[in-house]
Design a protein around this motif. Structure first.
Motif, PDB file in Angstrom:
ATOM      1  N   LEU A 178       8.869  83.630 -68.374  1.00 44.52           N
ATOM      2  CA  LEU A 178       7.991  82.791 -67.567  1.00 44.52           C
ATOM      3  C   LEU A 178       6.977  82.108 -68.491  1.00 44.52           C
ATOM      4  O   LEU A 178       6.489  82.710 -69.429  1.00 44.52           O
ATOM      5  N   GLY A 179       6.720  80.842 -68.198  1.00 43.96           N
ATOM      6  CA  GLY A 179       5.760  80.112 -69.031  1.00 43.96           C
ATOM      7  C   GLY A 179       6.450  79.246 -70.059  1.00 43.96           C
ATOM      8  O   GLY A 179       5.835  78.378 -70.655  1.00 43.96           O
ATOM      9  N   GLU A 180       7.740  79.473 -70.274  1.00 48.88           N
ATOM     10  CA  GLU A 180       8.460  78.654 -71.245  1.00 48.88           C
ATOM     11  C   GLU A 180       8.871  77.337 -70.613  1.00 48.88           C
ATOM     12  O   GLU A 180       9.055  77.239 -69.397  1.00 48.88           O
ATOM     13  N   ASN A 181       9.045  76.350 -71.462  1.00 46.40           N
ATOM     14  CA  ASN A 181       9.491  75.053 -70.986  1.00 46.40           C
ATOM     15  C   ASN A 181      10.994  74.918 -71.159  1.00 46.40           C
ATOM     16  O   ASN A 181      11.549  75.357 -72.151  1.00 46.40           O
ATOM     17  N   ILE A 182      11.593  74.282 -70.187  1.00 48.95           N
ATOM     18  CA  ILE A 182      13.023  73.996 -70.307  1.00 48.95           C
ATOM     19  C   ILE A 182      13.244  72.552 -69.906  1.00 48.95           C
ATOM     20  O   ILE A 182      12.397  71.929 -69.265  1.00 48.95           O
ATOM     21  N   GLY A 183      14.406  72.007 -70.272  1.00 44.93           N
ATOM     22  CA  GLY A 183      14.767  70.671 -69.838  1.00 44.93           C
ATOM     23  C   GLY A 183      15.073  70.699 -68.356  1.00 44.93           C
ATOM     24  O   GLY A 183      15.794  71.564 -67.876  1.00 44.93           O
ATOM     25  N   LYS A 184      14.484  69.764 -67.630  1.00 50.00           N
ATOM     26  CA  LYS A 184      14.650  69.772 -66.180  1.00 50.00           C
ATOM     27  C   LYS A 184      15.648  68.727 -65.717  1.00 50.00           C
ATOM     28  O   LYS A 184      16.131  68.795 -64.589  1.00 50.00           O
ATOM     29  N   SER A 185      15.891  67.724 -66.530  1.00 48.00           N
ATOM     30  CA  SER A 185      16.884  66.732 -66.150  1.00 48.00           C
ATOM     31  C   SER A 185      17.352  66.023 -67.414  1.00 48.00           C
ATOM     32  O   SER A 185      16.858  66.295 -68.512  1.00 48.00           O
ATOM     33  N   GLY A 186      18.332  65.140 -67.235  1.00 46.00           N
ATOM     34  CA  GLY A 186      18.813  64.359 -68.364  1.00 46.00           C
ATOM     35  C   GLY A 186      19.400  65.215 -69.478  1.00 46.00           C
ATOM     36  O   GLY A 186      19.811  66.350 -69.262  1.00 46.00           O
ATOM     37  N   ILE A 187      19.404  64.639 -70.680  1.00 48.70           N
ATOM     38  CA  ILE A 187      19.943  65.347 -71.848  1.00 48.70           C
ATOM     39  C   ILE A 187      19.143  66.613 -72.126  1.00 48.70           C
ATOM     40  O   ILE A 187      19.690  67.631 -72.527  1.00 48.70           O
ATOM     41  N   GLU A 188      17.833  66.548 -71.876  1.00 46.98           N
ATOM     42  CA  GLU A 188      16.992  67.727 -72.097  1.00 46.98           C
ATOM     43  C   GLU A 188      17.536  68.927 -71.334  1.00 46.98           C
ATOM     44  O   GLU A 188      17.496  70.051 -71.814  1.00 46.98           O
ATOM     45  N   LYS A 189      18.067  68.694 -70.139  1.00 45.16           N
ATOM     46  CA  LYS A 189      18.608  69.795 -69.356  1.00 45.16           C
ATOM     47  C   LYS A 189      20.038  70.096 -69.788  1.00 45.16           C
ATOM     48  O   LYS A 189      20.400  71.252 -70.022  1.00 45.16           O
ATOM     49  N   GLN A 190      20.836  69.028 -69.908  1.00 44.30           N
ATOM     50  CA  GLN A 190      22.248  69.190 -70.218  1.00 44.30           C
ATOM     51  C   GLN A 190      22.450  69.927 -71.541  1.00 44.30           C
ATOM     52  O   GLN A 190      23.326  70.761 -71.657  1.00 44.30           O
ATOM     53  N   CYS A 191      21.631  69.595 -72.525  1.00 46.23           N
ATOM     54  CA  CYS A 191      21.817  70.167 -73.859  1.00 46.23           C
ATOM     55  C   CYS A 191      20.792  71.248 -74.176  1.00 46.23           C
ATOM     56  O   CYS A 191      20.519  71.534 -75.347  1.00 46.23           O
ATOM     57  N   GLU A 192      20.212  71.848 -73.126  1.00 43.88           N
ATOM     58  CA  GLU A 192      19.181  72.864 -73.316  1.00 43.88           C
ATOM     59  C   GLU A 192      19.594  73.919 -74.353  1.00 43.88           C
ATOM     60  O   GLU A 192      18.848  74.251 -75.259  1.00 43.88           O
ATOM     61  N   GLU A 193      20.821  74.420 -74.238  1.00 48.30           N
ATOM     62  CA  GLU A 193      21.238  75.526 -75.119  1.00 48.30           C
ATOM     63  C   GLU A 193      21.255  75.111 -76.586  1.00 48.30           C
ATOM     64  O   GLU A 193      21.078  75.934 -77.480  1.00 48.30           O
ATOM     65  N   TYR A 194      21.512  73.808 -76.845  1.00 51.27           N
ATOM     66  CA  TYR A 194      21.524  73.344 -78.236  1.00 51.27           C
ATOM     67  C   TYR A 194      20.115  72.998 -78.707  1.00 51.27           C
ATOM     68  O   TYR A 194      19.750  73.270 -79.840  1.00 51.27           O
ATOM     69  N   LEU A 195      19.366  72.366 -77.818  1.00 51.52           N
ATOM     70  CA  LEU A 195      18.035  71.870 -78.202  1.00 51.52           C
ATOM     71  C   LEU A 195      17.042  72.999 -78.448  1.00 51.52           C
ATOM     72  O   LEU A 195      16.156  72.887 -79.283  1.00 51.52           O
ATOM     73  N   ARG A 196      17.212  74.077 -77.697  1.00 47.65           N
ATOM     74  CA  ARG A 196      16.253  75.167 -77.812  1.00 47.65           C
ATOM     75  C   ARG A 196      16.356  75.803 -79.192  1.00 47.65           C
ATOM     76  O   ARG A 196      17.445  76.137 -79.651  1.00 47.65           O
ATOM     77  N   GLY A 197      15.233  75.961 -79.831  1.00 46.73           N
ATOM     78  CA  GLY A 197      15.226  76.590 -81.151  1.00 46.73           C
ATOM     79  C   GLY A 197      15.163  78.095 -81.023  1.00 46.73           C
ATOM     80  O   GLY A 197      15.151  78.643 -79.927  1.00 46.73           O
TER      81      GLY A 197
END
Lengths: 600, 357
Positions: A193-212
């Protein structure tokens, strides 16, 4: 000389000495046992407590991966920002704390309380994010009062930055705090809780790759929590880099020329199926989500009737209008109901099943063959064709060309659209299919619903003479400059003869280059082929037609589906303008500008 | 003088020196994290104490006893003056400043008290009301003067004299009953009207330290962690994380045993306890020539024992935190000096036994 009369006898003192010695011995045995109990028997327990006192694991937030376009322009990056955290366990005076947060951040007291309550299930030592993007003067102010409010923590955190602001907002999407619901999903198992995630677009679609991968620092701390020594450090790992197929120069250009419209534009590279630009208007500034969005800003986004948060390219559902005539022509030719010498006379309307169906040209087109029917978008020709067809056959070919199903372009929450069939209607509307409905469908009306993305796929398939490209938006994924995976272009063959596509393309060519409905899209030397679609909102039979069509929300939707050049197609463009009116006058010229820009 | 040294109980004296030096060793360890050279000051005080020890050794016991009342009065007056001055000039502590060193007068008054009580006890067979009143007067005045400073710990320790007196002499039963009633009423009144909130918290948290682990129970818990985590062998000299990273409160004074327990483990603690046991055993087992000498030795030794027991129990949570230093070991010049002076009198008494007078 002091002479004392002794009361105590030698024996007395000896007795006392012995007694005291025994008591002394017992006392020391008891004491030693007490220390033995703590130091030897419970040693491990206290050892862990001592370690807990001094060791701290500090998480170092990893940066999110970059997003770049096909020319390596950075379109999403990170900026380091100060964030305010609250550690519940250290709160001394709850009321005072809330008051202070309110004073510093201007967040409503109730909202702060709700926020803190959300973290009930978390340990008291968990850092609850309170405010992001703190300004430097606030940071200094809060730090100056740390003695008074030891419950606050200020940490430097990477925050998402979109250098092009509103440009391509629907491609990129936006970031937001993970919700309790999302936390329960398998996909977000490793999140807190408190973490940011991609909610739409590429930010959401590629969340698993983008997240460090967050780093960890193990430190020794003293009683006041001051770091005394760094024992070990695992550096955070930045997320993977996403390379898009988008050409940001073209994206920017289209957004500029389309800025006063509502609708969507898609441009695809026919060589690969890679999307060059996706525009959906109105758009939003994804950066405004990086902090905590103000209530007003959020309400404005949610309540805006033009739905800025919706990516109309994949989520907007509209009747395809005359663009669908391409599909109809293909069905007619493939099913051998018409051929190039079939001619239909257009008198402006035709009576079918006892009902009059109008052509858009009320004075009539005269004798029309398939080429001219496409060029002039003659309704009567296609009504006549439609009468010979049943809806299930139309649906079969429409689906074959990509309509009515997701294009799987690589963006979240893509809509399906609807290509109606008899069984569909029976199942969902519990009604029989009426033959008259087929007539409406044959000019792209009725129950038909498609997304601009599907139209782009359809026109691309036509352009490539039956080679259906897999539309995609992610070109490759890189990590530390090394390619992790690359999208290999995929083309699916549609089992329709090339000859038929050539006939369609001739019609579409004439529509643009031979004074057809798409003539406004003509660009010298580019051999653009295209089909307009003006999909009325109200029927021409409506007595108030003239008056109502002047009101914006009753204006027809405008489509223009096109590709170029004719013989070796490179680019396909779909323009959709909500309530744009005459497609030939509105959508077609926009497409022309885009081709000029791309081929210049 | 040669005779004195010849008959001096050298073994016990060396034990005391070793105890004191081990204190300095521990104070050196905590001086690192306190960023003050307490160990140097303590070393200086030890030198002063040794000088005082040998000076006192030369004074005739008779003179000591005779001047005890006068000494008591003088120290009582100084305490009163300090108290009044403290009221006028706020912030004046219970210290007398002599140049660069401060002296805590309350630490010294225990010597004349013990001498006076020994005098009284040697003249009676049973503690009657009259004697009891005299004892209460001797103890009550310094008790109040010190308690309002406020130094409750030091004041509390003075009650050990009453306990040992009652144990050594027969006493009228009525006195016991009345005293118990007084104690009950006194505790009730002081709990409600005299004790400050922090003092009450200390006592409350003693019974439930975990509940107050962030506030008043903090000290007890951190001390127990320090001692417990030391284990059998300890973490090694200067390597105690509890003291090094400042989790142990007042680690140079009240919680010096915790430092010992953490850095030298159970073995270190046992060694120190053994030294103290030898000290007490040797000082309790002696032949006295007069009753008052006998009583003084018992009174003063018991006082040290009492303070030792409370300090040590406090560090493992068996007794509420009172702020009482460990005799000879904890940092504090006045405490060290006063104990050395007291011990000097005891050594002198033991020497007297060998001398023909």
């Amino acid at each position: 000389m002091y002479i004392e009369k002794r009361i105590l006898s030698i024996k007395d003192t000896q007795r006392i000495s012995i007694f005291v010695s025994i008591v002394l011995l017992l006392l020391f045995i008891v004491l030693l046992f007490a220390f033995w109990n703590i130091q030897v028997l419970k040693c491990d327990y206290y050892k862990t407590l001592a370690i807990k006192n001094i060791y701290r694991e500090i998480e170092i937030k990893a940066q999110r991966g970059l997003i770049v376009d096909r020319k390596n322009n950075i379109i999403a990056e990170n900026r380091l920002n100060f964030s305010l955290f609250l550690i519940r366990k250290s709160i001394k005076d709850f009321e005072k704390t809330i008051k202070f947060i309110n004073l510093v951040t201007n967040i409503d007291k109730e909202k702060i309380l709700n926020r803190i309550n959300k973290y009930k299930g978390y340990p008291g030592s968990y850092s609850i994010p309170i405010k992001k993007n703190l300004s430097l003067d606030k940071v200094i102010y809060i730090k100056s009062r740390f003695d008074e409010f030891p419950e606050f923590k200020i940490a430097i955190e990477p925050t998402r930055l979109y250098p092009y602001k509103r440009i391509g907002s629907h491609i990129l999407g936006y970031m937001g705090e993970i919700t309790l619901k999302e936390l329960n999903r398998e996909k977000y198992r490793t999140y807190n809780l408190g973490e940011n995630i991609g909610k739409s677009g590429i930010e959401k679609q590629c969340e698993e790759y983008l997240r460090g991968i967050n780093g960890v620092q193990i430190v020794l701390k003293d009683n006041l929590g001051r770091i005394q020594k760094v024992l070990s450090e695992k550096n955070p790992k930045i997320g993977k880099k996403i390379v898009l197929t988008i050409d940001w120069d073209i994206q920017e250009y289209i957004e500029e020329i389309f800025k006063d419209y509502i609708g969507s534009i898609g441009v695809v590279d026919l060589g690969t199926g890679g999307i060059i630009a996706i525009v959906s208007k109105p758009n939003f500034n994804p950066e405004s989500f990086s902090g905590f969005l103000g209530i007003d800003e959020w309400n404005e986004l949610i309540n805006n009737p033009n739905k800025p948060l919706t990516n109309k390219f994949i989520q907007g559902l509209y009747s395809p209008g005359s663009v669908f005539k391409i599909v109809m022509a293909l069905v007619g030719l493939q099913e051998k109901l018409i051929n190039t010498s079939t001619v239909v006379n257009c008198y402006g309307s035709v009576k079918i099943y006892g009902r009059t169906f109008h052509c858009w040209n009320t004075s009539g087109h005269g004798p029309m063959d398939i080429y001219n029917a496409l060029k002039n978008s003659c309704n009567v020709f296609f009504y006549t064709l439609g009468k010979k067809l049943n809806i299930d056959i139309i649906a079969k070919y429409a689906r074959m060309l990509g309509l009515g199903s997701q294009t799987n372009i690589g963006l979240p929450n893509e809509k399906l659209g609807l290509i109606p069939t008899r069984s569909w209607k029976l199942e969902h509307l519990h009604q029989k299919w009426f033959p008259g409905e087929t007539i409406s469908v044959s000019i792209g009306g009725g129950l038909l619903n498609v997304t601009p993305a599907q139209v782009l796929l359809m026109i691309s398939t036509v352009a490539l003479r039956g080679n259906m490209p897999q539309l995609h938006i992610v070109k490759r994924i890189e990590e530390n400059g090394k390619i992790v995976s690359t999208f290999k272009p995929i083309f699916k063959h549609v089992p329709i003869k090339r000859k038929i596509f050539e006939i369609l393309i001739e019609g579409l060519f004439r529509a643009v280059n031979d004074e057809g409905t798409g003539r406004a899209a003509k660009v010298k030397g580019l051999d653009i082929c295209g089909k307009t679609g003006t999909q009325p909102i109200i029927s021409k039979e409506n007595p108030n037609y003239e008056r109502l069509t002047k009101i914006y929300r009753f204006k027809a939707h405008s489509w223009f589906a096109s590709f170029a050049p004719r013989n070796h197609p490179e680019i396909a463009v779909v323009v959709f303008v909500e309530h744009g009116g005459d497609a030939g006058a509105v959508a077609a010229p926009i497409a022309a500008k885009i081709y000029k820009k791309i081929f210049e | 003088m040669n005779d004195y040294l010849k008959y001096l109980d050298k073994f016990t004296f060396i034990v005391i020196i070793i105890i004191s030096l081990s204190g300095i060793l521990l104070i050196y360890s905590v001086s690192q994290s306190l960023e003050q050279s307490y160990y140097l000051k303590q070393l200086l005080w030890l030198s002063i104490s040794l000088i005082a020890f040998f000076i006192v050794l030369r004074i005739k016991t008779e003179f000591v006893f005779r001047s005890s009342l006068a000494l008591f009065v003088i120290l009582g007056i100084i305490l009163s003056i300090q108290l009044i001055a403290g009221q006028i000039v706020s912030g004046t502590k219970s210290w007398l400043k002599f140049g660069f060193v401060g002296v805590q007068v309350s630490e010294f008054i225990k010597i004349p008290i013990a001498l006076c009580i020994a005098n009284i006890l040697s003249k009676i067979r049973i503690i009657d009301w009259f004697t009891f009143c005299k004892l209460m007067f001797l103890l009550g005045i310094p008790f109040l003067l010190i308690a309002v400073q406020p130094d409750l710990g030091t004041a509390f320790i003075l009650t050990s004299f009453i306990i040992i007196s009652i144990l050594l002499k027969r006493i009228k039963l009525s006195i016991i009953f009345v005293s118990i009633m007084f104690v009950i009423i006194g505790s009730f009144l002081s709990w409600n009207y005299i004790l400050k909130p922090y003092q009450k918290n200390r006592i409350i948290s003693f019974f439930n330290p975990e509940k107050y682990s962030q506030s008043s129970g903090y000290q007890i818990i951190q001390s127990k962690i320090a001692i417990g985590s030391g284990g059998l062998n300890g973490k090694g000299y200067l390597k105690g994380s509890q003291s090094k990273y400042k989790f142990l409160p007042t680690r140079h004074t009240d919680f010096v045993v915790s430092v010992l327990g953490e850095e030298f483990g159970f073995i270190g603690v046992s060694f120190l306890f053994l030294l103290f046991f030898i000290l007490f055993y040797r000082q309790f087992n002696f032949k006295s020539k007069t009753d008052r000498e006998f009583y003084f030795v018992y009174l003063f030794n018991f006082f040290i024992l009492f303070q030792f027991l409370i300090n040590v129990s406090m560090s493992i949570g068996l007794f509420p935190i009172l702020g009482i230093p460990l005799p000879f070991v904890s940092y504090g010049g006045s405490s060290l000096l006063s104990f050395f002076i007291g011990e000097a009198i005891i050594f002198k008494i033991k020497i007297n036994n060998y001398l023909e007078i």
